[in-house]
Design a protein around this motif. Structure first.
Motif, PDB file in Angstrom:
ATOM      1  N   TRP A 162     -18.739  14.513  -4.558  1.00 34.78           N
ATOM      2  CA  TRP A 162     -18.860  14.957  -5.633  1.00 34.78           C
ATOM      3  C   TRP A 162     -20.560  14.480  -5.493  1.00 34.78           C
ATOM      4  CZ3 TRP A 162     -16.505  13.715 -10.917  1.00 34.78           C
ATOM      5  CH2 TRP A 162     -17.163  14.609 -12.017  1.00 34.78           C
ATOM      6  N   ALA A 218     -10.717  19.880  -6.691  1.00 36.22           N
ATOM      7  CA  ALA A 218     -10.249  18.850  -7.336  1.00 36.22           C
ATOM      8  C   ALA A 218      -8.850  18.911  -8.188  1.00 36.22           C
ATOM      9  CB  ALA A 218     -10.969  18.058  -8.393  1.00 36.22           C
ATOM     10  N   PHE A 274     -21.618  12.561  -9.214  1.00 34.46           N
ATOM     11  CA  PHE A 274     -20.784  11.207  -8.940  1.00 34.46           C
ATOM     12  C   PHE A 274     -21.531   9.866  -8.393  1.00 34.46           C
ATOM     13  CE2 PHE A 274     -17.815   8.059  -7.159  1.00 34.46           C
ATOM     14  CZ  PHE A 274     -17.276   7.315  -8.397  1.00 34.46           C
ATOM     15  N   CYS A 305     -12.490  13.889  -2.499  1.00 34.80           N
ATOM     16  CA  CYS A 305     -12.657  14.224  -3.486  1.00 34.80           C
ATOM     17  C   CYS A 305     -13.721  13.663  -4.330  1.00 34.80           C
ATOM     18  CB  CYS A 305     -11.544  15.020  -4.855  1.00 34.80           C
ATOM     19  SG  CYS A 305     -10.629  16.187  -3.754  1.00 34.80           S
ATOM     20  N   LEU A 306     -13.462  12.546  -5.203  1.00 34.24           N
ATOM     21  CA  LEU A 306     -14.682  12.117  -5.640  1.00 34.24           C
ATOM     22  C   LEU A 306     -15.778  11.764  -4.356  1.00 34.24           C
ATOM     23  CD1 LEU A 306     -12.757   9.232  -7.630  1.00 34.24           C
ATOM     24  CD2 LEU A 306     -14.309  11.063  -8.526  1.00 34.24           C
ATOM     25  N   GLN A 307     -15.731  11.435  -3.164  1.00 34.82           N
ATOM     26  CA  GLN A 307     -16.911  11.532  -2.512  1.00 34.82           C
ATOM     27  C   GLN A 307     -17.345  12.025  -1.775  1.00 34.82           C
ATOM     28  OE1 GLN A 307     -16.184   7.878  -3.488  1.00 34.82           O
ATOM     29  NE2 GLN A 307     -16.953   7.068  -0.830  1.00 34.82           N
ATOM     30  N   THR A 349      -9.236  10.594  -3.252  1.00 38.10           N
ATOM     31  CA  THR A 349     -10.570   9.667  -3.276  1.00 38.10           C
ATOM     32  C   THR A 349     -11.835  10.414  -2.307  1.00 38.10           C
ATOM     33  OG1 THR A 349      -9.953   8.679  -0.941  1.00 38.10           O
ATOM     34  CG2 THR A 349      -9.407   7.029  -3.057  1.00 38.10           C
ATOM     35  N   HIS A 367     -18.749   4.214  -5.914  1.00 39.43           N
ATOM     36  CA  HIS A 367     -19.132   5.436  -4.857  1.00 39.43           C
ATOM     37  C   HIS A 367     -18.679   4.565  -3.875  1.00 39.43           C
ATOM     38  CE1 HIS A 367     -20.459   7.887  -1.446  1.00 39.43           C
ATOM     39  NE2 HIS A 367     -21.168   7.036  -0.742  1.00 39.43           N
TER      40      HIS A 367
END
Length: 243
Positions: free
Chosen positions: A86, A30, A89, A82-84, A80, A97
């Motif tokens: 994780w 991130a 998350f 990076c969130l996906q 985005t 998600h």
């Protein structure tokens, strides 16, 4: 997009794997992504072509506009994704998600990839870098669309595999820049002896090498990671059958 094979609609209260602080790669990823976007994006939000870090070819006047839009959509994809990837998350916030995944696909990869094709054809860095950028853009679009289709068909294991490839190609823009630094350091001293003082030739060589290595190596690493996981699953299944 997920790095877990668990159904994405699983209960958010269900614990899935190690907690977020036990994923040592999440925070560095991130930080690198945010730092890269913070460095790359501002010149293209200025609407000033003189701020561009890519020379504009004379034969394509809209180059700066197309490049700027590509950078904006690409930045959305970088953040985005990076969130996906994780796992915490995805497991705790499955609805978010899915929403972020749609943003990643339709506001990041697809417009960014289509614009990348235009930028690649009009690249000022020569045909070697241009060919790499065209192949990268096509693979980026193809892997992302395949992953989205797998999710729509609820084939979540295949969705995971395609989106890991998409993630590797998305983040290759960062590894491309790292290779550029490496080759500037290693090839610049050879300017006079190897390239007869031709700075354009050195720049084309650096751009071509960085362009190809920037996405080929991350994609190979993603494939190795996927095959390694599949091999581990096969060993576990064999062990259960023997037991």
């Amino acid at each position: 997009m997920t790095l877990s094979t668990e159904h994405p609609s699983a209960s958010p209260t269900r614990r899935s794997g190690p907690r977020w602080w036990r994923r040592p790669w999440v925070a560095p990823l991130a930080v690198v992504a945010v730092a890269f976007v913070a460095f790359s994006l501002p010149p293209y939000l200025s609407m000033d072509p003189s701020q561009s870090r890519v020379p504009a070819p004379d034969f394509f006047p809209p180059h700066f506009v197309v490049l700027s839009l590509h950078v904006v959509f690409g930045s959305i994809a970088v953040i985005t994704c990076c969130l996906q990837v994780w796992p915490w998350f995805r497991a705790r916030h499955p609805r978010a998600h899915r929403i972020v995944g749609r943003v990643y696909v339709f506001a990041g990869c697809l417009p960014g990839g289509l614009l990348a094709l235009v930028v690649a054809v009009a690249t000022p860095f020569g045909p070697v870098a241009g060919a790499s950028s065209v192949v990268l853009a096509l693979l980026w679009l193809g892997c992302t669309l395949a992953g989205w289709r797998m999710a729509r068909q609820r084939r979540f294991v295949d969705h995971r595999r395609w989106m890991i490839r998409s993630f590797a190609l998305t983040m290759s823009i960062i590894t491309n820049r790292l290779w550029t630094v490496v080759f500037v350091i290693t090839l610049a001293p050879q300017l006079d002896q190897t390239y007869n003082g031709d700075q354009a030739m050195v720049a084309g060589t650096i751009a071509g090498l960085s362009a190809w290595l920037g996405w080929v190596l991350p994609l190979m690493l993603a494939e190795w990671w996927l095959e390694r996981g599949d091999a581990a699953k096969r060993r576990r299944r064999a062990a259960r059958q023997i037991a």
